[in-house]
Design a protein around this motif. Structure first.
Motif, PDB file in Angstrom:
ATOM      1  N   TRP A  10       0.854  -1.190   0.000  1.00 23.16           N
ATOM      2  CA  TRP A  10       0.000   0.000   0.000  1.00 23.16           C
ATOM      3  C   TRP A  10       0.885   1.233   0.000  1.00 23.16           C
ATOM      4  CZ3 TRP A  10      -5.540   0.159   1.033  1.00 23.16           C
ATOM      5  CH2 TRP A  10      -6.115  -1.123   1.112  1.00 23.16           C
ATOM      6  N   VAL A  11       0.544   2.171  -0.863  1.00 26.03           N
ATOM      7  CA  VAL A  11       1.279   3.435  -0.866  1.00 26.03           C
ATOM      8  C   VAL A  11       0.283   4.580  -0.898  1.00 26.03           C
ATOM      9  CG1 VAL A  11       2.743   4.969  -2.232  1.00 26.03           C
ATOM     10  CG2 VAL A  11       3.372   2.576  -1.984  1.00 26.03           C
ATOM     11  N   PRO A  87       6.860   1.497   0.803  1.00 26.59           N
ATOM     12  CA  PRO A  87       5.409   1.464   1.001  1.00 26.59           C
ATOM     13  C   PRO A  87       5.005   1.756   2.439  1.00 26.59           C
ATOM     14  CG  PRO A  87       6.284  -0.747   0.734  1.00 26.59           C
ATOM     15  CD  PRO A  87       7.402   0.189   0.451  1.00 26.59           C
ATOM     16  N   ASN A  88       3.774   2.234   2.592  1.00 22.78           N
ATOM     17  CA  ASN A  88       3.239   2.471   3.924  1.00 22.78           C
ATOM     18  C   ASN A  88       3.046   1.160   4.664  1.00 22.78           C
ATOM     19  OD1 ASN A  88       2.367   4.653   2.066  1.00 22.78           O
ATOM     20  ND2 ASN A  88       1.724   5.551   4.015  1.00 22.78           N
ATOM     21  N   SER A  89       2.659   0.147   3.910  1.00 19.58           N
ATOM     22  CA  SER A  89       2.586  -1.165   4.515  1.00 19.58           C
ATOM     23  C   SER A  89       2.796  -2.197   3.435  1.00 19.58           C
ATOM     24  CB  SER A  89       1.231  -1.367   5.205  1.00 19.58           C
ATOM     25  OG  SER A  89       0.233  -1.514   4.241  1.00 19.58           O
TER      26      SER A  89
END
Lengths: 252, 283
Positions: A10-11, A87-89
């Motif tokens: 996820w970005v 990435p955020n996650s």
């Protein structure tokens, strides 16, 4: 062994305004509890989800095309693959030397000479000074820029800058090559030469990911493609089918 | 961070939480080490920075030397008279202090710009981000190498006694660069996010120049004010200026500097670990 694995990536991008770019405002805001200036300095910075839950695995020999309209997340995905955006996650694991070839003239120093830029770009590609010197003649010859290489590249035309960047960038064989958009390389004669070099260059590269709007280019280089829409992967498979899906999406 | 994250959640906290994970600390450390090993790259960047600034002038980078010389002479003669100082004493003091101050100020001011100026490169090329910090250290060192001649000329002219004490300059320079490293790391990241930070820091440095003993001597201050001792820049300047003037640096100065070095490094390490991964998004 070159490989790429993305798991649940996820970005998201925060969209900053001039006000949220200011530390002064930020401090005033926290001092006043975010009440008084709540309209101008919003607590909540708007966020764009650029990639949502992207999963991808590439192995040696893979050539993957990225298709999708502007803003679908192709460039962001390439930058995640390059390790530029973390990435955020989710998890990103790449093995092998990754070389991004995006807007290839960016990151060049306009005031420096052609030779200096060859050295600089070579160093960025992970070469040693000595190795660059060893290749210098070959690179210089390929650019056909001659005496111009002693001048600052701000005096070059766009096509000349492109030649220079192209010649250096293709002088190292990476494990994973990331290409963004068609690389227009000047006049027709040079284009043929560049195409030959690009073909020789790409043949030896284990993994290539190419993002392009040109259906012909994707078709000729990549047997498989990935279709993106709003930051999600909509389809992965043979390029022809992916292009068909793409047309269907756009209502053609 | 889990994937139940909703856009619009307090982004700040989410970022910080993610940044403080153990994995991020390891990556930050790796970035700093990998960056160091690319020294050919950042030295080249620094040399090109300096060369480029003076490319279209005949004197080239010796403009740095010349403007420093003019500054030192003009200020020296003026303030020497205002303060009623003997030039023989005052000019070497001013020249040494000015050269050191210039190094410190450019480390901090340019450190703020470390990532902002490298925007194009950061977004197109995948090099460790710490190279842009090392680049600042290298270009400030190059400038120092041009400036130091002004001091040496003044020292030679006035017959300042230079002996083995001068060797203390080496550890002093090293520790100033280490401080520049953490400052550039910290303020560089902060400036990438908040664009008014370089302006704030710039005015702050201007103020600090006047309240730090560079153009005036600590002895001129009646009663040796406490705030002078609390000014870290006083100690930073002193550890390098003293040996330049042929005097042993004070132990208290060194202890204070070591303390702020350790504190600063810890702060910057934590900060860089937490926010390094956001830099590419911010610039």
């Amino acid at each position: 062994m070159a490989s790429v694995v993305l798991e649940n990536v996820w970005v998201s991008f925060p969209i900053y305004s001039a006000a949220t770019r200011s530390l002064k405002n930020r401090l005033i805001q926290s001092a006043t509890g975010g009440q008084i200036r709540a309209d101008t300095v919003s607590q909540r910075i708007p966020v764009v989800q650029a990639l949502q839950d992207v999963n991808l695995a590439l192995k040696e020999g893979d050539r993957l095309g990225l298709i999708g309209h502007n803003g679908a997340g192709k460039t962001t995905l390439l930058r995640v693959l390059a390790g530029i955006y973390e990435p955020n996650s989710g998890r990103v694991a790449t093995e092998g030397r990754v070389v991004p070839l995006f807007d290839i003239t960016l990151g060049m120093n306009l005031e420096s000479t052609g030779y200096e830029n060859i050295i600089l770009r070579g160093l960025f590609l992970g070469l040693k000074r000595k190795e660059i010197r060893a290749r210098m003649d070959e690179i210089a010859e390929f650019t056909e820029l001659g005496e111009f290489l002693n001048l600052p590249i701000r005096t070059y035309s766009a096509g000349m800058q492109m030649r220079l960047a192209f010649a250096v960038s293709t002088s190292v064989i990476p494990d994973i090559l990331l290409l963004d958009e068609g690389i227009g390389v000047g006049d027709a004669a040079f284009l043929n030469k560049a195409r030959a070099r690009l073909e020789r260059f790409t043949e030896q590269i284990p993994i290539i990911v190419l993002s392009s709007h040109s259906e012909d280019l994707v078709r000729s280089m990549c047997p498989n493609s990935l279709l993106m829409e709003h930051g999600r992967i909509v389809f992965v498979g043979p390029t022809d089918e992916a292009l068909a899906h793409y047309r269907a999406l756009r209502g053609w | 961070m889990s994937s139940d994250y909703q856009p619009g959640d307090s982004f700040f906290l989410v970022q910080l939480q993610h940044g403080l994970e153990r994995e991020q600390l390891k990556r930050a450390w790796h970035d700093i080490r990998a960056g160091w090993s690319r020294h050919e790259l950042w030295v080249t960047l620094a040399i090109q920075d300096v060369r480029q600034r003076y490319r279209r002038s005949k004197l080239g980078p010796f403009w740095i030397t010349l403007s420093m010389a003019i500054m030192v002479l003009a200020l020296g003669v003026l303030y020497g008279q205002i303060f009623g100082q003997e030039l023989k004493d005052y000019l070497p003091f001013l020249a040494a202090g000015f050269v050191v101050w210039n190094l410190i100020a450019s480390l901090i001011n340019e450190g703020c710009q470390a990532f902002i100026l490298a925007e194009g490169m950061i977004r197109q090329l995948n090099a460790p981000l710490s190279i842009y910090v090392y680049r600042i250290l290298a270009s400030a060192s190059i400038a120092l190498f041009h400036n130091i001649w002004v001091y040496l000329a003044v020292a030679f002219w006035f017959g300042v006694k230079l002996d083995w004490v001068l060797l203390w300059v080496v550890p002093a320079l090293l520790i100033i660069l280490i401080n520049g490293f953490w400052a550039a790391l910290f303020f560089g990241v902060l400036s990438a996010r908040f664009r008014d930070v370089p302006l704030i820091i710039g005015s702050l440095m201007q103020l600090l120049f006047f309240i730090t003993p560079v153009i005036w001597k600590p002895e001129m201050l009646p009663g040796r004010a406490l705030w002078l001792q609390l000014n870290p820049f006083h100690h930073l300047v002193e550890i390098m200026r003293a040996p330049l003037l042929g005097q042993l640096p004070g132990l208290a100065n060194w202890l204070f500097v070591i303390l702020i070095t350790l504190g600063g490094l810890a702060l910057a390490a934590l900060f860089y670990s937490a926010y390094r991964w956001r830099i590419a998004y911010w610039i």
